[in-house]
Design a protein around this motif. Structure first.
Motif, PDB file in Angstrom:
ATOM      1  N   LEU A 161       0.813  -1.215   0.000  1.00  0.00           N
ATOM      2  CA  LEU A 161       0.000   0.000   0.000  1.00  0.00           C
ATOM      3  C   LEU A 161       0.849   1.269   0.000  1.00  0.00           C
ATOM      4  CD1 LEU A 161      -2.477  -1.077   2.827  1.00  0.00           C
ATOM      5  CD2 LEU A 161      -2.860  -1.262   0.356  1.00  0.00           C
ATOM      6  N   ASP A 162       0.235   2.332  -0.472  1.00  0.00           N
ATOM      7  CA  ASP A 162       0.848   3.659  -0.387  1.00  0.00           C
ATOM      8  C   ASP A 162       0.417   4.395   0.871  1.00  0.00           C
ATOM      9  OD1 ASP A 162       2.205   3.858  -3.105  1.00  0.00           O
ATOM     10  OD2 ASP A 162       0.157   3.320  -3.680  1.00  0.00           O
ATOM     11  N   ALA A 163      -0.712   4.017   1.438  1.00  0.00           N
ATOM     12  CA  ALA A 163      -1.214   4.729   2.617  1.00  0.00           C
ATOM     13  C   ALA A 163      -2.248   3.888   3.353  1.00  0.00           C
ATOM     14  CB  ALA A 163      -1.831   6.070   2.218  1.00  0.00           C
ATOM     15  N   VAL A 164      -2.385   4.210   4.651  1.00  0.00           N
ATOM     16  CA  VAL A 164      -3.449   3.657   5.489  1.00  0.00           C
ATOM     17  C   VAL A 164      -4.173   4.819   6.154  1.00  0.00           C
ATOM     18  CG1 VAL A 164      -4.006   2.313   7.545  1.00  0.00           C
ATOM     19  CG2 VAL A 164      -2.301   1.461   5.941  1.00  0.00           C
TER      20      VAL A 164
ATOM     21  N   VAL B 228       2.604  -1.145   4.284  1.00  0.00           N
ATOM     22  CA  VAL B 228       2.811   0.122   3.585  1.00  0.00           C
ATOM     23  C   VAL B 228       4.262   0.205   3.115  1.00  0.00           C
ATOM     24  CG1 VAL B 228       2.859   2.645   3.890  1.00  0.00           C
ATOM     25  CG2 VAL B 228       0.997   1.309   4.864  1.00  0.00           C
TER      26      VAL B 228
ATOM     27  N   GLY C 234       5.502   5.645   2.684  1.00  0.00           N
ATOM     28  CA  GLY C 234       4.046   5.722   2.644  1.00  0.00           C
ATOM     29  C   GLY C 234       3.505   6.392   3.898  1.00  0.00           C
TER      30      GLY C 234
ATOM     31  N   LYS D 103       6.042   6.121   6.964  1.00  0.00           N
ATOM     32  CA  LYS D 103       6.708   4.833   7.181  1.00  0.00           C
ATOM     33  C   LYS D 103       8.212   5.002   6.996  1.00  0.00           C
ATOM     34  CE  LYS D 103       7.547   0.250   6.709  1.00  0.00           C
ATOM     35  NZ  LYS D 103       6.957  -0.537   5.614  1.00  0.00           N
TER      36      LYS D 103
END
Length: 201
Positions: free
Chosen positions: A110-113, A136, A140, A199
């Motif tokens: 993922l790029d983001a949460v 991530v 990210g 991150k």
């Protein structure tokens, strides 16, 4: 608290509230949209709404990543996911019944949460934040969000805020750092709580 005990607590809390959750907080949409816009996402990016509830953030997240992006919503409570489907939000993202402590995603996927109202419901906050870091990519973003600030939320719940609150800035900074995140910005105002972290590694 064991994971099983926490799962029971989460299910017991959210299941009876799922049906009317959105109607209890009808004016939060613009706050979600504004927060999603601050994640720095680009068209084509991949984002997870962790503890997505009824999926209120999904349309806003879809807006920022575009039709070619990936939007996932994960929640432990089936009734919340069912409410998200009834609200039509499944058209904005893929819903997963999953525990944020054990996400069915590969490392760095993922790029983001995005996590709205998430941290106070985690069984093991440091381990769970580390799991979010796992999925991530380096660089990210994690957004911990609530549509009202700590003091306003405490007043609504009939309690006072303390320095021991996981969302208090020093405590949150330490927690995130131990889990592989660097707290980049922190906003705690009457009409918004938003902590943005990056991150590391």
């Amino acid at each position: 608290m064991t994971d099983d005990h926490t799962h029971t607590h989460v299910l017991d809390f959210f299941t009876p509230r799922a049906a009317d959750w959105d109607s209890r907080f009808p004016d939060d949409g613009p706050a979600y949209a504004a927060a999603a816009g601050l994640l720095g996402l680009r068209p084509g990016d991949a984002v997870l709404d962790a503890g997505c509830g009824t999926g209120r953030a999904l349309p806003a997240l879809r807006e920022v990543v575009g039709p070619e992006g990936t939007v996932l919503g994960a929640d432990l409570t089936p009734a919340m996911l069912e409410a998200a489907v009834r609200a039509g939000r499944v058209s904005s993202g893929t819903l997963l019944r999953a525990d944020v402590a054990r996400l069915p995603l590969r490392d760095g996927a993922l790029d983001a949460v995005f996590g709205a109202g998430l941290i106070s419901h985690l069984a093991r906050p440091e381990a769970d934040m580390a799991e979010l870091a796992r999925v991530v990519r380096p660089g990210g973003v994690l957004a911990l969000f609530h549509p009202i600030g700590r003091a306003a939320l405490a007043a609504r719940q009939g309690r006072t805020i303390t320095d021991g609150d996981l969302r208090a800035e020093p405590r949150l900074r330490e927690l995130l750092a131990a889990a592989g995140w660097w707290l980049e910005s922190y906003t705690d105002e009457d009409d918004r709580f938003l902590a943005l972290a990056v991150k590391q590694g």
